[in-house]
Scaffold this active site. Structure first.
Site, mmCIF file in Angstrom:
data_model
loop_
_atom_site.group_PDB
_atom_site.id
_atom_site.type_symbol
_atom_site.label_atom_id
_atom_site.label_comp_id
_atom_site.label_asym_id
_atom_site.label_seq_id
_atom_site.Cartn_x
_atom_site.Cartn_y
_atom_site.Cartn_z
ATOM 1 N N HIS A 1 25.989 2.947 11.276
ATOM 2 C CA HIS A 1 25.813 3.701 12.514
ATOM 3 C C HIS A 1 26.492 5.056 12.384
ATOM 4 O O HIS A 1 27.709 5.138 12.301
ATOM 5 C CB HIS A 1 26.401 2.933 13.695
ATOM 6 N N ASP B 1 24.979 -5.463 16.841
ATOM 7 C CA ASP B 1 23.880 -5.127 15.946
ATOM 8 C C ASP B 1 24.008 -5.896 14.637
ATOM 9 O O ASP B 1 25.090 -5.981 14.051
ATOM 10 C CB ASP B 1 23.869 -3.621 15.671
ATOM 11 N N SER C 1 29.361 -0.534 11.078
ATOM 12 C CA SER C 1 29.572 0.510 12.086
ATOM 13 C C SER C 1 31.005 1.019 12.000
ATOM 14 O O SER C 1 31.416 1.549 10.976
ATOM 15 C CB SER C 1 29.235 -0.035 13.482
ATOM 16 N N THR C 2 31.809 0.823 13.050
ATOM 17 C CA THR C 2 33.175 1.339 13.078
ATOM 18 C C THR C 2 33.982 0.799 11.907
ATOM 19 O O THR C 2 34.030 -0.397 11.676
ATOM 20 C CB THR C 2 33.866 0.934 14.397
ATOM 21 N N MET D 1 31.597 -2.312 16.051
ATOM 22 C CA MET D 1 31.575 -2.738 17.441
ATOM 23 C C MET D 1 30.169 -3.190 17.828
ATOM 24 O O MET D 1 29.171 -2.787 17.233
ATOM 25 C CB MET D 1 32.009 -1.593 18.362
#
Length: 350
Positions: A199, A295, A172-173, A292
């Site tokens: 994401h 998941d 993600s991030t 973050m």
């Protein structure tokens, strides 16, 4: 209290972003700026109330957004969230901005009056809270040249690694830069299939996959419904759709669905990882990387229980350690590695 500077040449967008942030007691907009010159001046003038996070439009007059971004990251080490237009040109600028050191991005609403402002506000607030704690990485272009693929990359030595057919990545991030570095180091003879859940909003993943393909010695593209999962190929889950591994007529294929989001995400890595555990069990690897939230943690547990292997990126090399930490705390991660070593392990699977 998280102090935010909003930078956008559109007065309407500045007012909209401020309005979306106003209800949140832990966030304060300390200033707004109409272009990069004003933004840099505001950061210097604020002193004791210096912003913790900057939201930045890349398309601005005078000092352009990219130059402003580099100055903010390099001179002030402040985390930046890009506010990106949902266009091909906007996506290109966004990925260049992430490579230049931005922490994350949000998508500008397509139509102001018909777009769900609640969802935009929730996304913005969540990313500001994460960005305030994120590690700011200086521009890749200034530290080194942009990663270039190296098909001769050596694999790790030591004990033989069991054969694995499928490798799944949850990220993600900080993911776009991390994946750029990772895939640039995957050898051309890499034989497993690589399934990636990054994401990212709908409309950005196809261009993201194209960008990764230019860096990689293996094929990389956005996943398509029903396509056969071939070896030596990386498939990026489309934004807004879950990606699952299925077996049909003796072949491994990809299933894309519009099922409800999990962990606030669609695509969700947990959805992918569970399907991998069910379909190929011990012949899969799950890798949980920077990002973050949680998941991928439950999915990593499913892979672990099915006899597969699990990796997590270490804290030092993660922009945000949330997802890897959640998986590690479940006790289902077999190995924790820095970003620079993950490619070595994956290459050893060939």
């Amino acid at each position: 209290m998280i102090r935010v500077l909003v930078v956008d040449d559109s007065a309407f967008m500045r007012r909209l972003l401020v309005k979306l942030l106003e209800p949140h007691e832990d966030i304060e907009v300390v200033a707004t700026a109409m272009d990069g010159v004003f933004a840099l001046d505001k950061i210097q003038q604020l002193e004791s109330s210096k912003p913790d996070v900057v939201t930045l439009d890349l398309e601005m007059p005078r000092l352009d957004g990219m130059s402003t971004l580099r100055r903010i990251v390099d001179d002030f080490q402040l985390p930046v969230i890009l506010v990106s237009a949902h266009t091909s040109e906007g996506a290109t600028a966004t990925f260049e901005g992430l490579a230049a050191g931005a922490v994350d991005f949000i998508k500008k609403p397509d139509r102001i009056h018909s777009s769900p402002m609640g969802a935009l506000g929730a996304d913005l607030v969540a990313k500001i809270r994460v960005a305030a704690k994120a590690k700011v990485r200086r521009s890749l272009a200034r530290k080194t040249a942009e990663p270039t693929r190296d098909p001769r990359r050596a694999s790790i030595t030591g004990a033989a690694v069991p054969v694995r057919d499928i490798v799944g990545i949850a990220i993600s991030t900080g993911g776009p830069n991390a994946l750029s570095q990772l895939l640039a180091q995957i050898r051309g003879d890499f034989s497993p299939s690589l399934l990636i859940v990054q994401h990212m909003p709908e409309g950005f993943t196809a261009q993201f996959a194209t960008r990764l393909a230019k860096l990689s010695a293996i094929d990389v593209h956005e996943a398509r419904e029903g396509e056969v999962v071939s070896s030596s190929c990386a498939f990026v889950a489309p934004g807004g759709q879950h990606m699952q591994l299925v077996r049909e007529s003796g072949k491994l294929r990809l299933r894309l669905t519009l099922d409800e989001p999990e962990n606030g995400h669609r695509p969700s890595a947990d959805v992918l990882f569970r399907s991998m555990a069910e379909v190929v069990g011990p012949k899969c690897v799950g890798v949980v990387m920077t990002g973050m939230g949680e998941d991928g943690a439950a999915g990593a547990s499913a892979i672990h229980e099915a006899g597969g292997y699990t990796l997590a990126q270490d804290e030092a090399s993660s922009v945000v350690f949330g997802m890897p930490k959640a998986a590690i705390e479940r006790g289902v991660v077999d190995k924790v590695l820095p970003l620079s070593k993950i490619s070595n392990y994956l290459n050893s699977l060939s």
